[in-house]
Motif scaffolding. Structure first.
Motif: not given
Lengths: 302, 370
Positions: A257-269
């Motif tokens: 869905y192109g939710q970059t913020i979601q990707i990054w936050s999952a990655l950081v967590v």
């Protein structure tokens, strides 16, 4: 200019912090540069010409930025952890918990398997010569490539949930443990082995009183590697199930869905989780080694 | 040559004492259960013969067990298609397997001083083990009629491999020759260059090393969806993932390697009035080579993983990761296995090539010389 300066003792707090700071600054600059194109296209479409400063500040609060700014990621993480109920499907703690449980199950199974294989290899010359080369060769194979197949196939015969993912974590994490333990079990000096012989110790006694204790520093060093890749395995294993739950699913859903913020936050967590796991294993290792009086040994290869 | 090793007092090894009688007992029972008598009897006789030969020469004993177990395996595989094999068949499978295991035990117990002989054994033993893994896989999947979706037999996979070489080659070209190799070269070079650059600054080293160590424990493959968004579906996005994954191991290892030279060696170069660059190229980089090759080896595996996993997030309709995920969806598991065979082959050849290069460049290192 002096050699080996990195090895010298001394506080590395200031250097590390300055590098972290530099990364954050670079991140902001990158976010501004990469998100600018979108702001320009918006300005063009709406026919307005906002000031550069206005556009710059806008690059920091886009909904689907090319590169989200650090504070956006932090905000998203806080929103999806502290401010959400843990049972909520949108809570990152919920997803992290799912990934963590399969990673831990796989890590436990992998460690057991690795230790058993190592004991078999150390005590049987034929296995040492026939199995060990294959264990090593198995690591040149991109094992993660099999992940989707294992998941789908196990799914087809009715095995679902935690176990298939744990299998992949196990497959990844048994290797460092097996190799490290083979080294560790073979590490006692010939002196000690001879001493055991003069005591006419049985093989079992020699194993529990000499080989196993001396191998523990090696075990914990390799467990640190194993726990990190167990987590990677669990995350990748979540991809082919079609983004149901878990950190891997968050990554996949974010990319759909192109939710970059979601990707990054999952990655950081996921990264925080990995770092925590490694640190915890390191602590347990230091504690056990201290109890056994093996501090020096641990330092030598830790 | 083998007899030279037999001068020591002879003793059966515990596994030999178990495996050989076991194989002969299973062989005889299988004949009593009306399985094909020649195989069962052959295994039993070979096991006993080998048991006796062991007192003379381990090599000839191993040749007997190896040859007969191979012949038995060949017969068993050629008859396995007979529907629902009887119990006697499975006993023969177990007997042949025990015989092969005994062969590995015997080969492993041979101690010899000849290096050539040692090297041949060092290859023969694992190969024998691997071949028997395949034989058992083939016999079990076909004999137990395991559904193809669950686990296809090696022969089916080989068939599929041979019949779809064109597709496999296209996928290999897309994933390995483009994404993996390009990303690997760029990532490793970048890691090396940055390590050289920060070499003169202890401050940067102190700051970057802990972070580099931390990053290598992180699930970096997770950046794959981001890279796919930034660089599109084609191979550049996969190469980008590979670059990020290979950069840090190279950086950390090179920095550690550059610090590996002994103070004595540095002092010597100082007495020669060597400049920074001279001591870098003549002493420190050669000393760092074992570390650098270690990183190159670790990275060869990481690069393959990175490229394949990145393809799960979107690709043009070609590539190894793409093929694996779509064929799994269609339940064409034999095709998936063929693709995994390609990945395994490419991965081990890649690793082997680096290991060989290492032998050429670090011939002076104790771990290679011994």
């Amino acid at each position: 200019m002096a050699p080996g300066m990195s090895a010298r003792a001394g506080s590395s707090f200031v250097p590390v912090m300055s590098v972290v700071l530099a990364i954050v600054v670079l991140w902001y600059v990158g976010a501004a540069l990469m998100n600018m194109a979108w702001e320009k296209s918006v300005a063009q479409r709406t026919g307005t010409s906002p000031s550069t400063m206005a556009m710059l500040s806008n690059t920091m609060k886009q909904e689907r930025p090319v590169l989200p700014a650090p504070h956006q990621v932090v905000e998203e993480i806080i929103n999806t952890t502290v401010k959400k109920k843990i049972s909520s499907k949108r809570s990152l703690i919920f997803h992290a918990g799912i990934t963590l449980s399969s990673a831990m199950l796989g890590f436990a199974m992998g460690t057991m398997l690795g230790i058993l294989l190592a004991v078999a290899i150390v005590y049987n010359e034929a296995l040492n010569k026939s199995l060990l080369p294959w264990i090593i060769a198995s690591q040149t194979i991109p094992i993660l490539a099999i992940a989707p197949m294992i998941i789908v196939v196990l799914n087809a015969i009715g095995v679902q949930g935690l176990l298939p993912k744990a299998f992949i974590s196990m497959y990844l994490s048994f290797f460092p443990v097996a190799v490290g333990m083979v080294k560790g079990l073979n590490s006692p000096d010939t002196h000690y082995v001879d001493l055991m012989r003069t005591y006419s110790a049985s093989r079992t006694q020699a194993f529990f009183k000499l080989r196993l204790p001396t191998s523990l520093p090696y075990l914990f060093t390799s467990m640190k590697v194993a726990v990190a890749i167990a987590l990677v395995g669990a995350i990748v294993a979540e991809l082919p199930t079609g983004a149901v739950a878990g950190l891997g699913a968050r990554l996949l859903a974010g990319s759909y869905y192109g939710q970059t913020i979601q990707i990054w936050s999952a990655l950081v967590v996921a990264s925080i989780l990995a770092a925590l796991l490694v640190v915890v294993i390191g602590w347990i290792g230091t504690w056990v080694n201290r109890r056994l009086g093996l501090e020096r040994g641990a330092g030598a290869h830790g | 040559m083998a007899n030279a090793a037999m001068t020591r007092a002879f003793a059966y090894r515990p596994m030999e004492r178990l495996l050989l009688p076991g194989a002969s007992v299973f062989g005889i029972i299988s004949v009593l259960l009306h399985a094909y008598w020649l195989t069962g009897l052959g295994i039993a006789v070979a096991a006993l013969l080998s048991f006796w030969l062991l007192t003379k020469s381990r090599l000839s004993a191993a040749l007997v067990t190896g040859y007969v177990s191979a012949a038995a395996a060949w017969y068993l595989i050629s008859t396995v298609d007979a529907s629902a094999p009887p119990a006697g068949f499975w006993l023969q499978v177990v007997a042949a397997w025990l015989l092969a295991w005994a062969c590995v035990e015997q080969l492993a117990a041979i101690d010899t001083l000849s290096t050539l002989y040692k090297r041949v054994l060092g290859i023969a033993i694992p190969v024998l083990f691997g071949v028997w893994l395949l034989i058992l896989w083939e016999l079990l999947t076909r004999g137990l009629d395991v559904p193809q979706v669950l686990l296809p037999s090696p022969s089916l996979i080989a068939e599929r491999f041979a019949s779809s070489t064109a597709t496999l080659w296209a996928d290999f070209k897309q994933t390995f020759l483009k994404a993996v190799l390009i990303g690997y070269v760029i990532g490793c070079t970048a890691g090396f260059v940055v390590a050289i650059l920060i070499d003169r600054s202890p401050f940067l080293q102190k700051g970057l090393l802990p972070i580099g160590n931390l990053v290598s424990a992180l699930p970096i493959v997770g950046v794959a969806p981001i890279m796919v968004m930034w660089f599109g579906f084609d191979w550049p996005s996969k190469a980008a993932v590979v670059i990020i994954m290979t950069f840090f191991p190279m950086l950390v290892n090179t920095v550690a390697g550059l610090a590996a030279a002994q103070p004595m060696q540095h002092d010597l170069l100082k007495t020669y009035a060597a400049s920074y660059w001279q001591s870098l190229f003549k002493l420190r980089i050669p000393e760092a080579l074992p570390f650098i090759f270690n990183a190159l080896k670790i990275n060869s595996t990481l690069a393959m993983i990175g490229a394949i996993v990145a393809e799960f997030f979107g690709t043009p309709t070609v590539g190894m990761g793409f093929r694996i995920s779509t064929e799994v969806g269609r339940m064409n598991v034999d095709m998936v296995w063929a693709e995994i065979a390609v990945a395994a082959l490419a991965g081990s050849l890649f690793y082997g090539a680096i290991a060989l290069t290492e032998r050429v460049f670090t011939f002076w290192h104790p771990s290679i010389r011994s």
